[in-house]
Write a protein that holds these residues in place. Sequence first.
Motif, PDB file in Angstrom:
ATOM      1  N   MET A 192       0.817  -1.216   0.000  1.00 60.23           N
ATOM      2  CA  MET A 192       0.000   0.000   0.000  1.00 60.23           C
ATOM      3  C   MET A 192       0.845   1.258   0.000  1.00 60.23           C
ATOM      4  SD  MET A 192      -1.350   0.105   3.967  1.00 60.23           S
ATOM      5  CE  MET A 192      -2.072  -1.529   3.859  1.00 60.23           C
ATOM      6  N   PRO A 193       0.376   2.312  -0.685  1.00 56.87           N
ATOM      7  CA  PRO A 193       1.014   3.623  -0.623  1.00 56.87           C
ATOM      8  C   PRO A 193       0.358   4.479   0.458  1.00 56.87           C
ATOM      9  CG  PRO A 193      -0.625   3.664  -2.325  1.00 56.87           C
ATOM     10  CD  PRO A 193      -0.691   2.276  -1.691  1.00 56.87           C
ATOM     11  N   HIS A 194       0.940   5.637   0.722  1.00 54.39           N
ATOM     12  CA  HIS A 194       0.342   6.569   1.678  1.00 54.39           C
ATOM     13  C   HIS A 194      -1.065   6.976   1.251  1.00 54.39           C
ATOM     14  CE1 HIS A 194       4.675   7.176   2.691  1.00 54.39           C
ATOM     15  NE2 HIS A 194       4.193   7.243   3.906  1.00 54.39           N
ATOM     16  N   ALA A 195      -1.280   7.035  -0.065  1.00 57.79           N
ATOM     17  CA  ALA A 195      -2.579   7.478  -0.562  1.00 57.79           C
ATOM     18  C   ALA A 195      -3.714   6.581  -0.071  1.00 57.79           C
ATOM     19  CB  ALA A 195      -2.564   7.495  -2.092  1.00 57.79           C
ATOM     20  N   LEU A 196      -3.469   5.282   0.058  1.00 61.31           N
ATOM     21  CA  LEU A 196      -4.508   4.385   0.526  1.00 61.31           C
ATOM     22  C   LEU A 196      -4.815   4.618   2.003  1.00 61.31           C
ATOM     23  CD1 LEU A 196      -6.414   2.022  -0.055  1.00 61.31           C
ATOM     24  CD2 LEU A 196      -4.556   0.464   0.615  1.00 61.31           C
ATOM     25  N   VAL A 197      -3.770   4.916   2.775  1.00 62.39           N
ATOM     26  CA  VAL A 197      -3.995   5.192   4.197  1.00 62.39           C
ATOM     27  C   VAL A 197      -4.824   6.459   4.360  1.00 62.39           C
ATOM     28  CG1 VAL A 197      -2.878   5.552   6.431  1.00 62.39           C
ATOM     29  CG2 VAL A 197      -1.793   4.068   4.740  1.00 62.39           C
ATOM     30  N   ASP A 224       3.483   5.420   8.970  1.00 62.72           N
ATOM     31  CA  ASP A 224       3.956   6.770   9.321  1.00 62.72           C
ATOM     32  C   ASP A 224       2.989   7.883   8.915  1.00 62.72           C
ATOM     33  OD1 ASP A 224       5.214   8.152   6.567  1.00 62.72           O
ATOM     34  OD2 ASP A 224       5.151   5.976   6.547  1.00 62.72           O
ATOM     35  N   TYR A 225       1.874   7.561   8.256  1.00 64.39           N
ATOM     36  CA  TYR A 225       1.019   8.597   7.677  1.00 64.39           C
ATOM     37  C   TYR A 225       0.573   9.618   8.723  1.00 64.39           C
ATOM     38  CZ  TYR A 225      -2.608  10.734   4.753  1.00 64.39           C
ATOM     39  OH  TYR A 225      -3.366  11.628   4.041  1.00 64.39           O
ATOM     40  N   PHE A 226       0.131   9.160   9.882  1.00 57.23           N
ATOM     41  CA  PHE A 226      -0.407  10.051  10.908  1.00 57.23           C
ATOM     42  C   PHE A 226       0.638  10.429  11.966  1.00 57.23           C
ATOM     43  CE2 PHE A 226      -4.050   7.665   9.237  1.00 57.23           C
ATOM     44  CZ  PHE A 226      -4.882   8.719   8.867  1.00 57.23           C
ATOM     45  N   GLY A 227       1.888  10.040  11.745  1.00 52.42           N
ATOM     46  CA  GLY A 227       2.936  10.367  12.698  1.00 52.42           C
ATOM     47  C   GLY A 227       2.851   9.554  13.978  1.00 52.42           C
ATOM     48  N   LEU A 253       8.362   1.366   7.666  1.00 51.15           N
ATOM     49  CA  LEU A 253       8.722   2.707   8.126  1.00 51.15           C
ATOM     50  C   LEU A 253       9.179   3.541   6.934  1.00 51.15           C
ATOM     51  CD1 LEU A 253      10.804   1.878  11.342  1.00 51.15           C
ATOM     52  CD2 LEU A 253       8.375   2.450  11.164  1.00 51.15           C
ATOM     53  N   ASP A 254       8.528   4.680   6.759  1.00 47.26           N
ATOM     54  CA  ASP A 254       8.889   5.606   5.688  1.00 47.26           C
ATOM     55  C   ASP A 254       8.780   7.039   6.213  1.00 47.26           C
ATOM     56  OD1 ASP A 254       9.695   5.854   2.908  1.00 47.26           O
ATOM     57  OD2 ASP A 254       7.748   6.771   2.538  1.00 47.26           O
ATOM     58  N   THR A 255       9.144   7.221   7.472  1.00 48.70           N
ATOM     59  CA  THR A 255       9.001   8.500   8.166  1.00 48.70           C
ATOM     60  C   THR A 255       9.674   9.631   7.399  1.00 48.70           C
ATOM     61  OG1 THR A 255       8.934   7.345  10.275  1.00 48.70           O
ATOM     62  CG2 THR A 255       9.437   9.695  10.344  1.00 48.70           C
ATOM     63  N   HIS A 256       8.970  10.715   7.259  1.00 45.84           N
ATOM     64  CA  HIS A 256       9.462  11.889   6.535  1.00 45.84           C
ATOM     65  C   HIS A 256      10.732  12.428   7.195  1.00 45.84           C
ATOM     66  CE1 HIS A 256       9.565  16.143   5.249  1.00 45.84           C
ATOM     67  NE2 HIS A 256       9.022  15.665   4.144  1.00 45.84           N
ATOM     68  N   GLY A 257      11.677  12.863   6.353  1.00 43.18           N
ATOM     69  CA  GLY A 257      12.949  13.368   6.865  1.00 43.18           C
ATOM     70  C   GLY A 257      12.852  14.648   7.653  1.00 43.18           C
TER      71      GLY A 257
END
Length: 386
Positions: A192-197, A224-227, A253-257
């Motif tokens: 799944m991508p972030h878009a699905l979340v 990681d979408y909602f932090g 895990l794909d947490t934003h930099g």
Amino acid sequence: MTHGEKAGRGAGAVEPDVIAARTDAYFNRTRAIVEHFGDRKVTYAVFLRRPVVSAPRLMVDWLHAVAAERGIAIECDLMFPEGTWVGAGEPLAYVTGSFAQLAVLETLVLQRLGPACVAAHNAYQMAMALPHVRFMAMEARHCAGFGMQEQMAYAASVGSHAAQKEGALGFVGGANDATAHYFGTTKGLGTMPHALVGYAGSTLRAAEMFHEVYPEMDLVVLVDYFGREVTDALEVCRHFPDLAATGRLAVRLDTHGGRFLEGLDPQSSYDVLERHTPGSIRRYRSDKELRYLVGTGVSAAAIWRMREALDKAGFAHVRIIASSGFSVEKCLSMADAHAPVDVIGTGSFIPDRWSETYATADIVAYDDVPRVKAGREFLLRHMRNR
């Protein structure tokens, strides 16, 4: 079909007018001159100026396709088998044939060789840095069209196979179906991508939707979408205890930099590594290495923190998948920190400095008589050893 339509077709096109449109003009003019004054047999040496892993298949296959289409003979003598290490300046191949025919192929030959060899070298280094980690090739979104994507996926498979011969797990698949065959599979990997979340409205709901539609697949949840990486990961694990217990559940895990993983900050990131791998932060580190270890985004500390939380909650069999900028240097830092990551998704084997991918071809013999431009005599020494 118009000339423009032909020129826009796939990277494997072998039609003479398509090749002529894509090659450098002075090579087309050279062909016309040679045809006017008389053709000769020539041998080209093809090389790069930096160490690489040999990845010549796309070039060789294309040359064979051109030869078959034109009904001509082109001899390609590979000096280094696919997947072997090549030193800077060492010819990877000698290509022999008609000067009039080969002159117009040089541009496209070099395009098919240099980038693949450098990317293969990068993929090899990644796999060897983390030999117990499985990698997934995610190059597609970073490529300038399918031609480049195919080249990069092929390169990742070559570097991976070289590492697998030395005991590494390497790259086990790619992100889409079109290039899956390079990894011995038929389908692309990924869930799944972030878009699905975002569509689902919660991480748990996205997991439920995915599992309902694809119940036979392992469930990999992007958290990681909602932090709330830790909170949402544990919520999903508790909702799917059977999948968690049997190793069929993983968190990605794909947490934003621009931020830390939930619950971490600079001090607590140091504390995490101090608990698990103190040696990794007690030595001198560059700013980039520190960022990989204890900085924002998907750091070694973030991976260790997620592993702590999962184990403490009784989910020791839930795997951790990491993505986000996993270059050779980042993989080396993760290895030094013994980061407990199971799978890494990355497209960062794509060469960072494109100027390093430039391959070069020089004619080293005319009618079997050695001759090369001043400064490239080292290519003649290789000729004598053939």
